[in-house]
Motif scaffolding. Structure first.
Motif, short mmCIF file in Angstrom:
data_model
loop_
_atom_site.label_atom_id
_atom_site.label_comp_id
_atom_site.label_asym_id
_atom_site.label_seq_id
_atom_site.Cartn_x
_atom_site.Cartn_y
_atom_site.Cartn_z
N LEU A 299 3.89 7.94 -7.51
CA LEU A 299 2.61 7.26 -7.70
C LEU A 299 1.73 8.13 -8.58
N ILE A 300 0.92 7.51 -9.40
CA ILE A 300 -0.08 8.22 -10.19
C ILE A 300 -1.41 7.54 -9.89
N PHE A 301 -2.40 8.33 -9.45
CA PHE A 301 -3.69 7.76 -9.10
C PHE A 301 -4.82 8.74 -9.39
N VAL A 302 -6.01 8.18 -9.62
CA VAL A 302 -7.20 8.99 -9.79
C VAL A 302 -7.63 9.41 -8.39
N ASN A 303 -7.70 10.71 -8.19
CA ASN A 303 -7.94 11.27 -6.85
C ASN A 303 -9.42 11.62 -6.70
N PHE A 304 -10.24 10.62 -6.47
CA PHE A 304 -11.69 10.82 -6.36
C PHE A 304 -12.06 11.68 -5.15
N ASN A 305 -11.39 11.43 -4.02
CA ASN A 305 -11.81 12.09 -2.78
C ASN A 305 -10.93 13.27 -2.36
N GLY A 306 -9.90 13.60 -3.13
CA GLY A 306 -9.06 14.77 -2.83
C GLY A 306 -8.13 14.61 -1.65
N THR A 307 -7.79 13.38 -1.27
CA THR A 307 -6.95 13.18 -0.09
C THR A 307 -5.45 13.15 -0.40
N ASN A 308 -5.07 13.19 -1.64
CA ASN A 308 -3.66 13.14 -2.04
C ASN A 308 -2.93 11.90 -1.55
N ASN A 309 -3.64 10.81 -1.44
CA ASN A 309 -3.04 9.51 -1.13
C ASN A 309 -3.88 8.44 -1.79
N PRO B 64 -8.31 2.91 -0.72
CA PRO B 64 -9.48 2.19 -1.20
C PRO B 64 -10.42 3.06 -2.03
N SER B 65 -10.47 4.36 -1.72
CA SER B 65 -11.41 5.21 -2.45
C SER B 65 -10.77 5.88 -3.67
N ASN B 66 -9.46 5.74 -3.87
CA ASN B 66 -8.77 6.29 -5.03
C ASN B 66 -8.16 5.15 -5.85
N LEU B 67 -8.17 5.31 -7.16
CA LEU B 67 -7.70 4.25 -8.06
C LEU B 67 -6.22 4.48 -8.40
N LEU B 68 -5.36 3.56 -7.96
CA LEU B 68 -3.93 3.64 -8.25
C LEU B 68 -3.69 3.20 -9.69
N LEU B 69 -3.06 4.09 -10.50
CA LEU B 69 -2.83 3.80 -11.91
C LEU B 69 -1.42 3.30 -12.19
N LYS B 70 -0.44 3.90 -11.53
CA LYS B 70 0.95 3.53 -11.83
C LYS B 70 1.83 3.77 -10.62
N VAL B 71 2.79 2.87 -10.42
CA VAL B 71 3.79 3.00 -9.38
C VAL B 71 5.16 2.98 -10.06
N GLN B 72 5.94 4.01 -9.86
CA GLN B 72 7.30 4.08 -10.41
C GLN B 72 8.28 3.75 -9.29
N THR C 107 0.86 -1.19 0.00
CA THR C 107 0.00 0.00 0.00
C THR C 107 0.89 1.23 0.00
N PRO C 108 1.44 1.60 -1.16
CA PRO C 108 2.33 2.77 -1.21
C PRO C 108 1.57 4.06 -0.88
N THR C 109 2.28 5.00 -0.26
CA THR C 109 1.68 6.28 0.11
C THR C 109 2.54 7.43 -0.39
N CYS C 110 1.93 8.60 -0.48
CA CYS C 110 2.66 9.80 -0.88
C CYS C 110 3.50 10.28 0.30
N ASN C 111 4.60 10.93 -0.01
CA ASN C 111 5.49 11.46 1.02
C ASN C 111 5.46 12.98 0.95
N ALA C 112 4.77 13.61 1.87
CA ALA C 112 4.61 15.06 1.86
C ALA C 112 5.88 15.79 2.28
N ALA C 113 6.83 15.08 2.86
CA ALA C 113 8.05 15.73 3.34
C ALA C 113 9.24 15.51 2.41
N GLY C 114 9.04 14.82 1.32
CA GLY C 114 10.16 14.50 0.43
C GLY C 114 10.59 15.68 -0.43
#
Length: 170
Positions: free
Chosen positions: A90-100, A103-111, A75-82
């Motif tokens: 990570l590239i994901f469809v941000n349905f709920n605006g949480t920037n992570n 379950p509610s956002n669709l993960l499209l790609k992991v680099q 379950t990869p997450t965004c790093n706000a301090a990086g």
């Protein structure tokens, strides 16, 4: 009778010429390879930006590309301090605006993290954004123009990726 082969003097002269040519050519080859590595990483990063923008347009949804330090996690997450995008993104469809992604956002790609010694940071020492949001119309939201600097091999070889607010990537 005819003599077959080379004499010792001929062999030594040939080796001396070969050594001289290698001494001249190897440093330029290293610079060329470092330049190609920086350009390849810049191309990879620019391609990811284009992909995120095209997915936002295709899906008519907000798509986020964010820096991550956990690309190998289940379950990869965004790093706000990086500050260095070479750790992966990570590239994901941000349905709920949480920037992570979740379950509610669709993960499209992991680099995965960038191999080698290349770094992807803000240009001229500025802090890069840790997430980039593309609206349903493909426009970059929350940030004005962003410049990323891709550096390879001890800050000697650099390449740049610029992202405009309109979503243009150069």
């Amino acid at each position: 009778r005819p003599i077959n082969g080379f004499t010792l003097v001929e062999l030594m002269v040939t080796l001396a010429i070969l050594t001289l040519l290698l001494a001249i050519g190897v440093p330029s080859m290293q610079g060329f390879l470092a330049s190609r590595q920086a350009q390849a990483q810049a191309d990879t990063f620019a391609s990811a930006l284009r992909y995120a923008r095209s997915e936002a347009l295709k899906r008519s949804q907000r798509v986020t590309m964010c820096l991550t330090t956990t690309p190998d996690s289940t379950t990869p997450t965004c790093n706000a301090a990086g500050t260095n995008w070479n750790t992966g993104w990570l590239i994901f469809v941000n349905f709920n605006g949480t920037n992570n992604p979740g379950p509610s956002n669709l993960l499209l790609k992991v680099q995965q993290s960038i191999a080698g010694s290349a770094t992807i940071t803000g240009r001229n020492g500025t802090a890069p954004p840790v997430d980039l949001d593309f609206a349903a119309d493909g426009l970059l939201t929350g940030v004005n123009n962003s410049s990323f600097e891709i550096t390879a091999h001890s800050n000697t070889t650099k390449s740049c990726v610029v992202l405009s607010r309109q979503g243009r990537i150069t």
